[in-house]
Write a protein that holds these residues in place. Structure first.
Motif, short mmCIF file in Angstrom:
data_model
loop_
_atom_site.label_atom_id
_atom_site.label_comp_id
_atom_site.label_asym_id
_atom_site.label_seq_id
_atom_site.Cartn_x
_atom_site.Cartn_y
_atom_site.Cartn_z
N ALA A 31 48.70 -9.08 84.05
CA ALA A 31 48.20 -9.58 85.33
C ALA A 31 47.81 -8.43 86.25
O ALA A 31 46.81 -8.52 86.98
CB ALA A 31 49.28 -10.44 86.00
N VAL A 32 48.57 -7.36 86.22
CA VAL A 32 48.23 -6.20 87.05
C VAL A 32 46.89 -5.62 86.62
O VAL A 32 46.03 -5.29 87.46
CB VAL A 32 49.35 -5.13 86.94
CG1 VAL A 32 48.90 -3.82 87.59
CG2 VAL A 32 50.62 -5.63 87.60
N TYR A 33 46.65 -5.51 85.32
CA TYR A 33 45.37 -4.99 84.84
C TYR A 33 44.21 -5.91 85.21
O TYR A 33 43.14 -5.45 85.63
CB TYR A 33 45.42 -4.82 83.31
CG TYR A 33 46.25 -3.66 82.83
CD1 TYR A 33 46.23 -2.45 83.49
CD2 TYR A 33 47.05 -3.78 81.70
CE1 TYR A 33 46.99 -1.38 83.05
CE2 TYR A 33 47.82 -2.72 81.24
CZ TYR A 33 47.78 -1.52 81.92
OH TYR A 33 48.54 -0.45 81.49
N VAL A 34 44.40 -7.21 85.07
CA VAL A 34 43.35 -8.16 85.43
C VAL A 34 43.02 -8.06 86.91
O VAL A 34 41.85 -8.07 87.32
CB VAL A 34 43.76 -9.60 85.05
CG1 VAL A 34 42.78 -10.62 85.63
CG2 VAL A 34 43.84 -9.75 83.54
N ALA A 35 44.05 -7.96 87.75
CA ALA A 35 43.84 -7.83 89.18
C ALA A 35 43.08 -6.55 89.51
O ALA A 35 42.22 -6.53 90.41
CB ALA A 35 45.18 -7.86 89.92
N ALA A 36 43.38 -5.47 88.80
CA ALA A 36 42.68 -4.20 89.03
C ALA A 36 41.19 -4.33 88.68
O ALA A 36 40.32 -3.83 89.41
CB ALA A 36 43.32 -3.08 88.21
N LEU A 37 40.89 -4.98 87.57
CA LEU A 37 39.50 -5.19 87.17
C LEU A 37 38.77 -6.06 88.20
O LEU A 37 37.62 -5.78 88.57
CB LEU A 37 39.44 -5.85 85.79
CG LEU A 37 39.87 -4.98 84.60
CD1 LEU A 37 40.00 -5.83 83.34
CD2 LEU A 37 38.88 -3.84 84.36
N LEU A 38 39.41 -7.11 88.67
CA LEU A 38 38.81 -8.00 89.65
C LEU A 38 38.55 -7.26 90.96
O LEU A 38 37.47 -7.37 91.55
CB LEU A 38 39.74 -9.19 89.89
CG LEU A 38 39.33 -10.19 90.96
CD1 LEU A 38 38.07 -10.94 90.54
CD2 LEU A 38 40.46 -11.18 91.25
N ALA A 39 39.53 -6.48 91.42
CA ALA A 39 39.40 -5.76 92.68
C ALA A 39 38.27 -4.74 92.61
O ALA A 39 37.45 -4.63 93.54
CB ALA A 39 40.71 -5.07 93.03
N GLY A 40 38.19 -3.98 91.54
CA GLY A 40 37.16 -2.94 91.43
C GLY A 40 35.77 -3.49 91.38
O GLY A 40 34.85 -2.98 92.02
N SER A 41 35.55 -4.57 90.63
CA SER A 41 34.19 -5.11 90.46
C SER A 41 33.68 -5.78 91.72
O SER A 41 32.51 -5.63 92.10
CB SER A 41 34.16 -6.09 89.29
OG SER A 41 35.09 -7.14 89.48
N THR A 42 34.52 -6.52 92.43
CA THR A 42 34.05 -7.26 93.60
C THR A 42 34.01 -6.42 94.86
O THR A 42 33.23 -6.70 95.77
CB THR A 42 34.94 -8.49 93.84
OG1 THR A 42 36.31 -8.08 93.89
CG2 THR A 42 34.77 -9.51 92.72
N GLU A 43 34.86 -5.39 94.94
CA GLU A 43 34.86 -4.55 96.13
C GLU A 43 33.51 -3.86 96.31
O GLU A 43 33.01 -3.73 97.44
CB GLU A 43 35.97 -3.50 96.04
CG GLU A 43 36.04 -2.59 97.26
CD GLU A 43 37.09 -1.51 97.13
OE1 GLU A 43 37.21 -0.70 98.05
OE2 GLU A 43 37.77 -1.47 96.09
N MET A 44 32.93 -3.41 95.22
CA MET A 44 31.65 -2.71 95.31
C MET A 44 30.56 -3.62 95.87
O MET A 44 29.76 -3.21 96.71
CB MET A 44 31.25 -2.19 93.92
CG MET A 44 29.99 -1.35 93.92
SD MET A 44 30.10 0.15 94.89
CE MET A 44 31.33 1.07 93.98
N VAL A 45 30.53 -4.88 95.45
CA VAL A 45 29.53 -5.82 95.96
C VAL A 45 29.74 -6.06 97.45
O VAL A 45 28.78 -6.02 98.24
CB VAL A 45 29.61 -7.16 95.19
CG1 VAL A 45 28.62 -8.16 95.78
CG2 VAL A 45 29.31 -6.94 93.72
N ALA A 46 30.97 -6.33 97.87
CA ALA A 46 31.25 -6.65 99.27
C ALA A 46 30.93 -5.48 100.19
O ALA A 46 30.27 -5.66 101.23
CB ALA A 46 32.72 -7.06 99.41
N ASP A 47 31.37 -4.28 99.84
CA ASP A 47 31.16 -3.13 100.73
C ASP A 47 29.69 -2.72 100.79
O ASP A 47 29.18 -2.34 101.85
CB ASP A 47 32.02 -1.95 100.28
CG ASP A 47 33.49 -2.14 100.63
OD1 ASP A 47 33.81 -3.12 101.34
OD2 ASP A 47 34.32 -1.32 100.20
N THR A 48 28.99 -2.78 99.66
CA THR A 48 27.57 -2.44 99.66
C THR A 48 26.77 -3.43 100.49
O THR A 48 25.88 -3.05 101.26
CB THR A 48 27.02 -2.41 98.22
OG1 THR A 48 27.77 -1.46 97.46
CG2 THR A 48 25.55 -2.01 98.21
N THR A 49 27.08 -4.71 100.36
CA THR A 49 26.37 -5.73 101.13
C THR A 49 26.61 -5.55 102.62
O THR A 49 25.68 -5.67 103.43
CB THR A 49 26.82 -7.14 100.70
OG1 THR A 49 26.68 -7.28 99.30
CG2 THR A 49 25.99 -8.21 101.40
#
Length: 426
Positions: free
Chosen positions: A102-120
């Motif tokens: 679960a920790v690994y899945v959460a890390a993958l989710l956080a990394g991929s979506t953070e880039m979209v949100a901050d860039t937008t």
């Protein structure tokens, strides 16, 4: 600035603050959660490897999404997906008790979506404020990202995660929902976008421009080497805190706060440092200062030395990043600037997972203190790459008016500090 513009930017600003507070809590909390399951350096380092791999993989696609889709929808749905995804992970932990996965899945989710949100959020600013207020608006956003991620989110995340894995994921999930709710009423003008060529073609042009500029290529290479050392250290930093420093897990976020404070100090003095010693010396000396900070933490493992070293690390990193941005903006034509910037950013991000793996292996084989020596080696290697550069004499690639528009970069004044190089890297 009109009332509607103030209201619009205010919503974007508040949403960014909520989302980045969630980012800080989650990213600092995940390694702490991992240590409740295992103390294997390689497995703990895998959390940072997963996060940085996701960030690197999302870098170029995020740029394409931002250029081709409605910004309000991206801001809303990137936060909604993050919140729902974390909720699903929490449910899986409760029902299936697969905590490390679960920790690994959460890390993958956080990394991929953070880039979209901050860039937008960054790209949406010009539609919400007049041109004269752009510098102020971006300064507020960047300052908020740094303060929420590392100043407030990191210590809170370390404290919450040490007590409960479920709370460490549920609190960020709620904050992502708040960020989506704040930005949902935002009204952004519809922009007529010209037909675009295939994304791969445009991305390739950015990499080609980078290859044609020897100075920027060296800077990109140095960033790659430094980021490998940076991620190697921070991938096992929690083990350094609970091991050689002898502190509790809950202190991890507080220790990271020193790097955030150093970054804020560095952003306030960066321009004066550049004016005093010049761009060339900043580029050459910053990697040595960064490497020295890592080496000192590995050699003298006391809390005081670690706090001071992390402060120096944060300050030197932000000075490097500001100088790098100024050099890039002076050397690259406007139509290529975004793609060249993304290309250089990707070089650093691709090196991060490699550094995380190396950090885990070195800690496994020789002990966590030796990861400081690895960071020192990377800093020295980056300095060697840059030692013979001279930004004032290098030809300006991809500028037809290069001779007429050559400027002394050391006189430039950055308008907004970027994020420092300690994880998470943006």
């Amino acid at each position: 600035m009109g009332r509607r513009q103030r209201t619009g930017f205010g919503r974007l600003w508040l949403s960014t603050g909520s989302g980045n507070l969630a980012d800080g809590i989650l990213v600092a909390g995940l390694p702490v959660m991992a240590t409740t399951v295992t103390t294997s350096p390689s497995l703990v380092a895998g959390v940072q490897v997963a996060f940085m791999t996701a960030v690197a993989a999302a870098t170029l696609p995020s740029g394409v999404l931002v250029d081709r889709h409605d910004h309000r929808s991206l801001l809303v749905w990137s936060n909604v997906l993050r919140g729902l995804g974390l909720g699903a992970v929490v449910a899986a932990v409760v029902l299936g008790d697969w905590r490390l996965g679960a920790v690994y899945v959460a890390a993958l989710l956080a990394g991929s979506t953070e880039m979209v949100a901050d860039t937008t959020a960054e790209v949406a600013v010009p539609a919400l404020v007049p041109r004269t207020a752009l510098a102020t608006a971006h300064s507020r956003l960047v300052g908020t990202q740094l303060a929420m991620n590392d100043g407030l989110g990191a210590p809170i995340g370390g404290w919450i995660a040490a007590g409960s894995m479920g709370a460490g994921m549920a609190v960020p999930a709620v904050l992502y929902g708040v960020a989506a709710a704040i930005v949902r009423p935002l009204r952004l003008p519809v922009v007529d976008r010209a037909p675009r060529r295939p994304a791969g073609t445009e991305v390739a042009e950015g990499f080609a421009a980078l290859r044609r500029d020897p100075l920027l290529l060296r800077m990109g290479t140095a960033s790659m080497v430094m980021n490998a050392g940076n991620t190697a250290f921070f991938a096992v930093a929690v083990l350094f805190v609970i091991g050689p420093l002898g502190l509790p897990r809950s202190a991890y976020g507080l220790v990271l706060l020193a790097a955030a404070v150093g970054g804020l100090v560095g952003s306030s003095v960066a321009d004066r440092i550049v004016r005093a010693i010049g761009v060339r010396r900043v580029l050459q000396l910053s990697p040595l200062v960064l490497g020295g900070a890592y080496g000192l933490m590995g050699l003298v493992s006391t809390t005081g030395v670690a706090v001071v070293s992390l402060g120096v690390l944060g300050a030197a990193g932000i000075v490097w990043n500001i100088t790098s941005r100024v050099v890039r903006q002076q050397r690259v034509a406007a139509p290529l600037l975004g793609r060249v910037s993304a290309s250089m950013k990707l070089l650093a991000l691709v090196a991060a997972p490699v550094g995380g793996v190396l950090g885990g292996l070195v800690a496994d084989l020789a002990g966590v203190r030796w990861v400081g020596a690895l960071g020192l080696s990377c800093g020295v290697a980056a300095a060697v790459v840059l030692w013979s550069v001279d930004p004032d004499r290098e030809p300006l690639a991809d500028r037809p008016d290069a001779t007429a528009r050559r400027r002394i970069i050391r006189r430039s004044t950055p308008v907004a500090p970027p994020t420092p190089p300690f994880p998470p890297i943006r």
